[in-house]
Motif scaffolding. Structure first.
Motif, PDB file in Angstrom:
ATOM      1  N   SER A  50       0.783  -1.251  -0.071  1.00  0.00           N
ATOM      2  CA  SER A  50      -0.152   0.035   0.009  1.00  0.00           C
ATOM      3  C   SER A  50       0.987   1.247   0.091  1.00  0.00           C
ATOM      4  O   SER A  50       0.499   2.132  -0.578  1.00  0.00           O
ATOM      5  CB  SER A  50      -0.922   0.054   1.189  1.00  0.00           C
ATOM      6  N   ARG A  84      -3.627   1.157   8.568  1.00  0.00           N
ATOM      7  CA  ARG A  84      -3.722   1.928   7.318  1.00  0.00           C
ATOM      8  C   ARG A  84      -3.894   3.223   7.639  1.00  0.00           C
ATOM      9  O   ARG A  84      -3.490   4.186   6.833  1.00  0.00           O
ATOM     10  CB  ARG A  84      -5.048   1.214   6.520  1.00  0.00           C
ATOM     11  N   LEU A  87      -7.252   2.377  -1.346  1.00  0.00           N
ATOM     12  CA  LEU A  87      -7.972   2.029  -0.319  1.00  0.00           C
ATOM     13  C   LEU A  87      -8.989   1.314  -0.855  1.00  0.00           C
ATOM     14  O   LEU A  87      -9.449   0.027  -0.358  1.00  0.00           O
ATOM     15  CB  LEU A  87      -8.479   2.899   0.764  1.00  0.00           C
ATOM     16  N   ASP A 139      -6.940  -2.249  -1.763  1.00  0.00           N
ATOM     17  CA  ASP A 139      -7.092  -2.716  -0.152  1.00  0.00           C
ATOM     18  C   ASP A 139      -8.513  -3.533  -0.175  1.00  0.00           C
ATOM     19  O   ASP A 139      -8.870  -4.188   0.788  1.00  0.00           O
ATOM     20  CB  ASP A 139      -6.874  -1.778   0.765  1.00  0.00           C
ATOM     21  N   THR A 146     -13.246   2.814   4.307  1.00  0.00           N
ATOM     22  CA  THR A 146     -12.386   3.771   3.629  1.00  0.00           C
ATOM     23  C   THR A 146     -12.594   5.105   4.406  1.00  0.00           C
ATOM     24  O   THR A 146     -11.520   5.789   4.747  1.00  0.00           O
ATOM     25  CB  THR A 146     -12.578   3.870   2.161  1.00  0.00           C
TER      26      THR A 146
END
Lengths: 235, 166
Positions: B13, B53, B118, B122, B129
């Motif tokens: 990421s 994250r 995201l 992800d 998110t």
């Protein structure tokens, strides 16, 4: 561009990733050290805050009583903003019991370490209750060579997490309140020593004086370090 | 251990955010240290990855504010010597196809870029998110729509040979 196309492209972009060179063990060691350092700093910062608060409040009381009154560090925990709640690990009765034991031991130990002191009086300190720290504090005043001085003693029982740092941290912080106090310069000078003990507690011992006279800095550091490492003065 | 399990995923990421594997690794390291420091205050383990994250995103955005990190490199690896067994034309073409979307992504505004990564890398829902980015679901939807539009335009520009980089 379709969303599925974006998904595929992003997957492809990371498909040829190089090997991870990050050493997780090293990261954990670094994180532990940083945590220990910051906790010790917060702890000693709390103690300093208590002292400064006491210095501001104390002389007002001293003026009212017509003499040098030891800073009493009254009231509850210092009002330092913290979003994290305090998690007490001891009941108030247990804290009071330990504080009383420290108060009983402190005058004897101060008299043993600092030669020539007389008229020792011990007063409640302020427990620096910050985040999940638990500690006790006592303030002892005494006369030495005709002048009045004070020693503030703080023990934060859970000051550090990383036991590999034990005994490694002895910090001497000479401080002087800029400009002194309006109409009263009492207890303007502060010199303190922080010690991280093997049981992971952090002890801060501070010498308070009206001026820079009195024992030389080397002697003061010796007294404070000796008291900070004194096993009878503990939580 | 969390760090071992998630370091690789976080680094991917981070690479998509910044476009450089070395910087990505620095970001992951900083993120893991921050997570360690707040570990005792974290709740359930299944929420920790999304918290990671969030920390990664904020660490990257903070880094971008530092003057010496404002320029992001598009490519991170420079070969020392040419490999005679490689068909350069074919390799360049394949590499270009592979990288053009990511290169285009790197031209987007940071938060638009983050939303797309995201949501589409992800695979987080709009609600997740929004939680990671600490914004509303409406913002996520609008940023994603605008991000996709900008990405299409950037891919088109890059494909036409306009090699500009924000």
């Amino acid at each position: 561009m379709l969303e599925t196309e974006l998904r595929d492209s992003l997957r492809t972009a990371v498909a040829t990733e190089p090997a991870l060179t990050l050493d997780i063990d090293e990261v954990v060691v670094r994180a532990r050290k940083e945590t220990a350092r910051s906790r010790a700093l917060v702890a000693t910062g709390a103690a300093t805050f208590v002292l400064v608060g006491g210095i501001v409040v104390g002389p007002t009381v001293a003026r009212a009583t017509g003499g040098m009154q030891p800073a009493g560090f009254p009231g509850p925990a210092p009002a330092i903003t913290s979003s994290a709640p305090i998690v007490p690990k001891y009941s108030s009765a247990q804290l009071a019991e330990r504080s009383t034991a420290l108060a009983a031991a402190l005058p004897t130990r101060v008299a043993a370490v600092v030669p020539g002191v007389s008229d020792l009086q011990t007063h409640p300190g302020s427990t620096p209750g910050l985040r999940d720290f638990v500690g006790i504090a006592r303030f002892t005043t005494f006369t030495l060579d005709g002048a009045r001085y004070g020693i503030h003693f703080t023990v934060i029982t859970n000051g550090v997490e990383d036991l590999s740092e034990k005994g490694a941290c002895v910090v001497v912080r000479p401080e002087c309140l800029p400009g002194g106090l309006v109409g009263d310069a009492s207890m303007r000078h502060v010199r303190s020593v922080d010690v991280v003990r093997p049981d992971s507690s952090v002890v801060t011992v501070a010498w308070l004086a009206a001026d820079t006279g009195g024992p030389p800095a080397e002697a003061l550091d010796g007294y404070l370090t000796q008291l900070a490492n004194d096993p009878t003065l503990r939580f | 251990m969390f760090a071992r399990e998630h370091a690789r995923t976080l680094r991917r990421s981070a690479y998509l955010f910044c476009g450089d594997w070395h910087t990505a690794e620095d970001l992951v390291q900083a993120t893991l240290v921050k997570i360690y420091r707040s570990w005792s205050r974290l709740g359930k383990r299944d929420t920790v990855h999304n918290y990671a994250r969030t920390v990664l995103l904020r660490t990257w955005l903070d880094e971008k504010r530092k003057p010496w990190r404002r320029r992001e490199p598009v490519g991170s690896e420079v070969p020392d010597t040419a490999d005679p067994t490689i068909d350069i034309a074919e390799g360049v073409s394949r590499s270009w196809d592979r990288d053009v979307v990511h290169k285009a992504l790197l031209t987007l505004a940071p938060r638009q870029r983050a939303v797309l990564i995201l949501r589409y890398f992800d695979e987080l829902s709009v609600a997740e998110t929004a939680r990671v980015m600490r914004c509303t679901e409406g913002t996520v939807k609008s940023q994603a729509a605008r991000g996709l539009d900008s990405l299409r335009a950037a891919v088109a520009r890059l494909s036409e040979g306009e090699l500009t980089h924000a």
